[in-house]
Design a protein around this motif. Structure first.
Motif, short mmCIF file in Angstrom:
data_model
loop_
_atom_site.label_atom_id
_atom_site.label_comp_id
_atom_site.label_asym_id
_atom_site.label_seq_id
_atom_site.Cartn_x
_atom_site.Cartn_y
_atom_site.Cartn_z
N SER A 79 -7.07 5.05 -6.39
CA SER A 79 -7.17 4.01 -5.36
C SER A 79 -6.12 2.94 -5.61
O SER A 79 -5.89 2.52 -6.75
N PHE A 80 -5.48 2.53 -4.55
CA PHE A 80 -4.52 1.44 -4.61
C PHE A 80 -5.16 0.22 -3.97
O PHE A 80 -6.00 0.33 -3.08
N ASN A 81 -4.74 -0.97 -4.38
CA ASN A 81 -5.27 -2.20 -3.81
C ASN A 81 -4.55 -2.63 -2.55
O ASN A 81 -5.07 -3.44 -1.78
N ASN A 82 -3.33 -2.15 -2.35
CA ASN A 82 -2.52 -2.54 -1.20
C ASN A 82 -1.76 -1.32 -0.68
O ASN A 82 -1.45 -0.41 -1.44
N PRO A 83 -1.40 -1.34 0.61
CA PRO A 83 -0.63 -0.22 1.13
C PRO A 83 0.82 -0.21 0.62
O PRO A 83 1.47 0.82 0.64
N LEU A 84 1.33 -1.35 0.16
CA LEU A 84 2.68 -1.45 -0.38
C LEU A 84 2.66 -2.15 -1.73
O LEU A 84 1.75 -2.93 -2.01
N LEU A 85 3.69 -1.91 -2.53
CA LEU A 85 3.84 -2.64 -3.77
C LEU A 85 4.11 -4.11 -3.46
O LEU A 85 4.76 -4.43 -2.45
N ARG A 147 2.62 6.97 -0.63
CA ARG A 147 1.64 6.15 -1.35
C ARG A 147 0.79 5.34 -0.36
O ARG A 147 -0.42 5.24 -0.52
N ALA A 148 1.43 4.77 0.66
CA ALA A 148 0.70 3.99 1.67
C ALA A 148 -0.27 4.89 2.44
O ALA A 148 -1.38 4.46 2.79
N CYS A 149 0.13 6.12 2.71
CA CYS A 149 -0.77 7.06 3.39
C CYS A 149 -1.94 7.43 2.50
O CYS A 149 -3.06 7.60 2.98
N GLN A 150 -1.71 7.53 1.20
CA GLN A 150 -2.81 7.77 0.26
C GLN A 150 -3.78 6.60 0.29
O GLN A 150 -5.00 6.78 0.29
N TYR A 151 -3.25 5.38 0.32
CA TYR A 151 -4.09 4.18 0.44
C TYR A 151 -4.93 4.26 1.72
O TYR A 151 -6.14 4.02 1.69
N ALA A 152 -4.29 4.59 2.84
CA ALA A 152 -5.01 4.67 4.12
C ALA A 152 -6.10 5.74 4.08
O ALA A 152 -7.20 5.54 4.60
#
Length: 181
Positions: A79-85, A147-152
């Motif tokens: 899990s990422f906290n944001n869609p972008l770094l 990565r952003a798609c993984q976040y979504a």
């Protein structure tokens, strides 16, 4: 098609996928106007419309794209906290440009990702950022888009909620990281 089933000359009108939601009589007025000219079929409270899932109650309306976000063509990940770094704008992109099929893959993934903007305000900045690379995507942009798609996909249960608090008033609650970007 005409209400009486008779076609006028060679003109054929087909109207599909019209959705009118209102807490006032305006939706009924629209329906009455359309019904004068076309056959209308009422199907009740919508559950899904053009890829947007809806949950309508007396107190709120939830809209999301959970099924669509879950179907993004990316692998599950941490899990990422944001869609972008957070430092994405400070770093210069010096990676190689993509070529051939990779460009097509980038644009296809970006199109799917961008479709989530209807119910995901937390993705707006990322969608705009990746759009800058659609003409000439780079390896870094593709990696960050993935990565952003993984976040979504990992946060696919998020969407918008409209509360019905007063007659003719709707309050909206949406998840968003206002300080990001």
């Amino acid at each position: 098609r005409k209400k009486n089933g008779i076609l006028d000359g060679v003109l054929l009108v087909y109207v599909d996928d019209i959705l009118a939601l209102s807490g006032t009589t305006s939706a009924q007025n629209i329906l009455n106007e359309i019904s004068e000219h076309l056959e209308v079929e009422m199907r009740g409270v919508p559950k899904r419309f053009l890829g947007i899932d809806m949950n309508v109650t007396n107190k709120y309306i939830d809209i999301s794209q959970k099924l669509f976000a879950s179907s993004l063509a990316v692998n599950e990940s941490n899990s990422f906290n944001n869609p972008l770094l957070l430092n994405v704008l400070q770093e210069e992109d010096i990676s190689h440009k993509l070529e051939g099929k990779c460009i097509k893959a980038y644009r296809s993934l970006l199109g799917s990702f961008a479709y989530l903007q209807h119910t995901r305000p937390d993705l707006q900045f990322a969608i705009s950022y990746f759009g800058k690379f659609s003409h000439s995507p780079t390896q870094r942009a593709f990696r960050l888009l993935y990565r952003a798609c993984q976040y979504a996909k990992n946060t696919s249960n998020r969407g918008l909620r409209f509360y019905c608090t007063y007659a003719n008033h709707v309050n909206m609650t949406a998840w968003s990281d206002a300080s990001f970007g």
